[in-house]
Write an enzyme that holds these catalytic residues in place. Sequence first.
Site, PDB file in Angstrom:
ATOM      1  N   GLU A  92      32.264  58.245  47.408  1.00  0.00           N
ATOM      2  CA  GLU A  92      31.180  57.786  48.289  1.00  0.00           C
ATOM      3  C   GLU A  92      30.970  56.269  48.199  1.00  0.00           C
ATOM      4  O   GLU A  92      29.842  55.774  48.201  1.00  0.00           O
ATOM      5  CB  GLU A  92      29.874  58.533  47.961  1.00  0.00           C
ATOM      6  CG  GLU A  92      29.959  60.034  48.209  1.00  0.00           C
ATOM      7  CD  GLU A  92      28.625  60.754  48.022  1.00  0.00           C
ATOM      8  OE1 GLU A  92      27.729  60.167  47.388  1.00  0.00           O
ATOM      9  OE2 GLU A  92      28.493  61.890  48.509  1.00  0.00           O
TER      10      GLU A  92
ATOM     11  N   GLU B 238      32.049  67.969  50.356  1.00  0.00           N
ATOM     12  CA  GLU B 238      30.798  68.423  49.747  1.00  0.00           C
ATOM     13  C   GLU B 238      29.871  69.004  50.804  1.00  0.00           C
ATOM     14  O   GLU B 238      29.223  68.275  51.540  1.00  0.00           O
ATOM     15  CB  GLU B 238      30.069  67.280  49.022  1.00  0.00           C
ATOM     16  CG  GLU B 238      30.723  66.821  47.740  1.00  0.00           C
ATOM     17  CD  GLU B 238      29.847  65.851  46.961  1.00  0.00           C
ATOM     18  OE1 GLU B 238      28.621  65.790  47.234  1.00  0.00           O
ATOM     19  OE2 GLU B 238      30.380  65.151  46.081  1.00  0.00           O
TER      20      GLU B 238
END
Length: 704
Positions: free
Chosen positions: A187, A258
Site C-alpha cells: 500500500e 485484501e
Amino acid sequence: MEKGMLVLGLVAVMVVGVVVVVESSVEGEEVSYDGRSLIINGQRKLLFSASIHYPRSTPEMWGSLIGKAKEGGIDVIQTYVFWNLHEPEKGQYDFSGRADIVRFIKEIQAHGLYASLRIGPFIEAEWNYGGLPFWLHDVPGIVYRCDNEPFKVHMQNFTTKIVNMMKSENLYASQGGPIILSQIENEYEMVEHAFHEKGPPYVRWAAQMAVALQTGVPWMMCKQYDAPDPVINTCNGMKCGVSFPGPNSPNKPWLWTENWTTWYRAYGKEPETRSAQDIAFQVALFVARNGTFVNYYMYHGGTNFGRTTSAFTTTSYYDDAPLDEYGFIRLPKLGHLKQLHEAIKSCSNPILFGTQFTLSLGQQQMGYIYQRNSGECAAFLVNQDDTKSVTVIFHNSSYELGPSSVSILPDCKNVVFNTAKVNVKNNTRLITTGKKFNESEMWQEFKDIIPTFADTSMRSKTLLEHMNTTKDMSDYLWYTFSYQHESSNSKAVLSVRSAGHVLHAFVNGALIGSGNGNHEKVNFTLDNTITLNNGSNNISLLSVTVGLPDSGAFLERKALGLRRVRIHDIQNSKDLSNHRWGYQVGLLGEKLQIYLDHSSSNVQWRNFTSSNNPLTWYKIRFDALIKNESFGLNLGSMGKGEVWINGQSIGRYWASFLTSQGSPYQTWYHVPMSFLKPKDNLLVILEEQNGSPLGISLDIISTI
C-alpha cells in the site's frame, strides 16, 4: 460476438491475448498471466484466496485452519511475512514454532492448495511497527520506505533471504511448490507523495529488485497504481467491486489482495462488523467486472500473541472472520461465501475464455455477460441501489434483484445464487465455565518495585522519547525525578502531557492517577492534585505503550512518551521538562522473567491480599481441563496488563477499556491447547491497575 447476441446498449470487451511469462529455469508449473487471469501450467485460473497468518495461530492449528478453508471453496492461502518476528535482532533469525514459515507453506501444499506470499517486508497488518524490526531505527542515515540506501540494503537482504529460503525448499510453483504469487512493498501509494522525489524511484527499485530474484512466479504491489511492469497492481479494501479502476495495463489481470471480511478491533474505535451479504455482493461484482482473484482478509484472523499488536489493537484479531479466533467456522459467513464460490466457479469457462459484454438494465442496474463462441454463456445481474428491490428484463425474462445484490446465472437463464439471500443457518459461540480461580489461597502475588530517581542509572536533562529508549524491549519506561517542595501548603497539581499511550503517575510511591489515549487520539494530558512532603519528593511516571505504530510515512520519526511535565503549587508553576531525569526501561518482574517457571523464584511471592494494588504480579498453578477443547481465559475482572501461561504470553489485555456500550473490547483471551500441560500449569498475570484475579476463569469455547 455470435449471431443473435447483439443487444441495444450492449458493449463487448474482448479477452486480451497477450501473455506475460515469468521466466524460470527449473522444473515445475509455469506461472504467467494475461489480461484475464493468472495462468498456471498453461491454464487460466479463477481463484479464491484466504489470508491466514502463521504467527497468529499455532503450528498445531495450521492443518485444521487450512483444511476448513479448503472446504469453504478456497484455492489459495495468503500470508504476510513478518520481518521483526524473523529478525528481531540484526542478523539473528528465528524460524521456529509459530515463526516456522516453511512448515506453514508445506502444510498448504499438503492440502493441495496454492500459496500467495506477501513479503513486504513492510506489511502494516495491525502488527507491531508494521513488521519492521526496531533495530532499523538505529541504522545511521536511515529513512524507511523510500529511495534511501541504508533502508534498501536491509530490505533487499531480508527479501532475498526469504526468497532463497523458499527456493531451497522448492516451494515456488516454478519448482513444483505451492507459491504462485509474491508481493513486494505494501500500500505504498498511500504514503508515496510524502517522500516527494524519493518515492517513485523507490517503487521502481523495489519492483526491479524483486523481479531480479527470479522466483518464477509473478510479483504484485497492492494499492500501487503505477506498479512497474511486469509487477501487477492490485486492489485492497471492502468495495473493490465498485472502486477498483482495473490494472494499469490491459495485459494484467484484476487481482483483489485484501477483501476485508470485518474490521479489526482497536481501543477507542467503535466495534464494527461486516455482513456475509455485503462481502458476497462485492466479490460477485468484482468478478463480473473482470476479476479472477479474490483474497479474503482475514479468513482467519487469530491472536496477536505476546506484544505483537500495533498501537491500541486488541489481542483478538478479526474474530468475526469466516473462521473465528479459535478456528471455528462462523456461520452464515463461511457457508454463504462457499455457496458464492460454487456459483462463480460454475461460470468459470465463460469468465476465463469468453468475451465480456455489459448491458444497462436500469439507472443503477447492470448486466455483465460472458459469452463463448460455442454459445456457452454466464451472466451477473447487478442492482447497486441499496434502498429498494427492482425487477429487470434480461433475455426476455424478468428477474427480481434485492437491494445491493447480484444474481448469478451460469447459463444466462437460471439464477443459482443471489448475494443478498442467505440460505445458511447461523451459529453462535457457546462459552462454558471451566475452571474458576476464585479462591484467594490459590493465588500468590508480587508487587513490583516503583523506582525513584536514586534507583536509576540512565540519566538525562531532557524528556527522552519512549520508543527510542526502550528499543521495543518492553512496553514500560519509567521517568523519575526528585522534586524539592518548600511550602507549608502540601497541595499542588501535577500536569503531564504525553504523546501516548498510557501513563501511571506515582508520588512518593503512591499512585495518584492514570491517563491514556486511544486509537483515534493518541495524545493526552493528565492533571491531578497531589500531596507533597515539605522537602524532597519522589515523582515516578510510568509511560506505557500498547503496541507500536504500524502505518504512515516516516515511521522512524514517530514519537511516544512524555512531552511536558509541570507542577503547579500556590506559589509558582515549574516546567520540569528539562529537569534532571532518571530512567528505567521495563519492570523488575520483566527483567527477572518471573513469568517463567524456572525464574519465578527470583522474587519473594506472598500470599494473596485483597488490596488489589497497581503494578502487581499474580500467579497460580492449575491442572488442565478436558483435552481437545478450545479455551478462553476470562479476564473481565482485571484492568490492564499481560498474561503468560507456562512462559508463553497469550497477549496484552485491557478489560477496563470499555466501548460506548459499556462493555470491554475483549473479555476472553485465547489459550491454545499447545500452551497447556496435563498437570501443573503456571498462569502469571501482570496487572497494571487494580483488577482482581479472583474473577478469572478458564472457560471452554465451542459453537452451537
